[in-house]
Write a protein that holds these residues in place. Structure first.
Motif, PDB file in Angstrom:
ATOM      1  N   ASP A  92       0.849  -1.191   0.000  1.00 50.85           N
ATOM      2  CA  ASP A  92       0.000   0.000   0.000  1.00 50.85           C
ATOM      3  C   ASP A  92       0.889   1.248   0.000  1.00 50.85           C
ATOM      4  N   ILE A  93       0.468   2.277  -0.704  1.00 49.33           N
ATOM      5  CA  ILE A  93       1.250   3.516  -0.755  1.00 49.33           C
ATOM      6  C   ILE A  93       1.121   4.310   0.537  1.00 49.33           C
ATOM      7  N   GLY A  94      -0.086   4.408   1.086  1.00 49.17           N
ATOM      8  CA  GLY A  94      -0.325   5.286   2.224  1.00 49.17           C
ATOM      9  C   GLY A  94      -0.037   4.653   3.568  1.00 49.17           C
ATOM     10  N   LEU A  95       1.156   4.092   3.748  1.00 47.92           N
ATOM     11  CA  LEU A  95       1.523   3.463   5.014  1.00 47.92           C
ATOM     12  C   LEU A  95       2.081   4.490   5.996  1.00 47.92           C
ATOM     13  N   PRO A  96       1.862   4.296   7.289  1.00 45.41           N
ATOM     14  CA  PRO A  96       2.498   5.167   8.278  1.00 45.41           C
ATOM     15  C   PRO A  96       3.980   4.849   8.436  1.00 45.41           C
ATOM     16  N   LEU A  97       4.697   5.776   9.080  1.00 45.55           N
ATOM     17  CA  LEU A  97       6.134   5.687   9.370  1.00 45.55           C
ATOM     18  C   LEU A  97       6.993   5.822   8.123  1.00 45.55           C
ATOM     19  N   SER A  98       6.667   5.103   7.070  1.00 44.01           N
ATOM     20  CA  SER A  98       7.415   5.205   5.810  1.00 44.01           C
ATOM     21  C   SER A  98       6.459   4.815   4.695  1.00 44.01           C
ATOM     22  N   ASP A  99       6.202   5.736   3.752  1.00 43.92           N
ATOM     23  CA  ASP A  99       5.173   5.426   2.749  1.00 43.92           C
ATOM     24  C   ASP A  99       5.671   4.385   1.747  1.00 43.92           C
ATOM     25  N   GLY A 100       4.737   3.876   0.931  1.00 42.43           N
ATOM     26  CA  GLY A 100       5.057   2.798   0.020  1.00 42.43           C
ATOM     27  C   GLY A 100       6.124   3.146  -0.990  1.00 42.43           C
TER      28      GLY A 100
END
Length: 241
Positions: free
Chosen positions: A52-60
């Motif tokens: 997924d692109i919209g991940l927390p901490l570090s995006d996709g």
């Protein structure tokens, strides 16, 4: 059996993907942030990453860039609600193998997963060597020096991930994911138990404990009078899981 890592922070979507993929014969694991996604995707324990692109901490996009900069060749299919051409191009040019926008039909995703897993890749070595330890992945036989070592299924899988990453520190979470597929509580001491079994069979000095982190297999062979002389070879144990 192919192992798929799902990096998705929306629990409903992650559960949907996991249920569908497991129903089609895949082994799955789920992570919910970009840091964990990079760590597990680079561990060597998975055959494909759904990212997924919209991940927390570090995006996709960042995860993908780090993987490719580290020469990690795992196939990556990006999942995102961003369906614009710009994001599609950015994902593909960043090293993704495919790109699918939410919402999507599971059948389409499944077809894309199977396509990427069938794609021709460079043939993998069938025998792994670390010093004078060797693992034959076809026959499932292990040799330590001139000794044939009898390993259980779990022990062989644990030895394999160590041999694929010599001199690299592997966390207990990475080892749990690869060998037990998250079937065990991350707080379980099963990794420590099986490292002890493995040391007893291949020699105590081959695998080092990295305190507070995990374990590392030494790339150099231990001295002949060190790890290969004192321990009796174990023939089996009661706690095989």
């Amino acid at each position: 059996m192919n192992r798929i890592l799902i990096a998705e922070d929306e629990s409903r979507i992650a559960a949907f993907l996991e249920k569908g993929l497991r129903g089609n014969g895949f082994v799955t694991a789920v992570v919910t942030d970009g840091v964990a996604a990079y760590d597990l995707a680079s561990s060597g324990g998975f055959d494909l990453l759904l990212l997924d692109i919209g991940l927390p901490l570090s995006d996709g996009f960042t995860v993908l860039r780090r993987l490719r900069e580290s020469k990690v060749a795992i196939p990556v299919i990006i999942l995102t609600a961003r369906g614009g051409v710009t994001d599609t191009v950015a994902g593909l040019e960043g090293g993704a193998d495919d790109y699918i926008a939410k919402p999507f039909a599971f059948e389409e995703l499944l077809a894309r997963v199977r396509l990427r897993l069938r794609a021709d890749r460079a043939p993998e070595a069938t025998v792994l060597h670390v010093g004078d330890l060797s693992l034959d992945l076809r026959t499932r036989r292990a040799h330590a020096g001139d000794r044939v070592v009898d390993l259980s299924t779990r022990e062989f899988a644990l030895a394999e991930i160590f041999c694929r990453h010599p001199d690299q520190v592997l966390t207990r979470e990475q080892l749990l994911s690869h060998v037990w597929g998250f079937d065990f509580d991350p707080g379980s001491n099963v990794v420590d138990v099986y490292v002890r079994y493995l040391r007893r069979k291949i020699g105590p000095d081959r695998i080092e404990t990295v305190r507070g982190t995990g374990y590392r297999m030494r790339a150099a062979s231990p001295e002949a009078n060190g790890s290969l002389t004192g321990e009796p070879q174990a023939g089996g144990h009661e706690n095989e899981r």
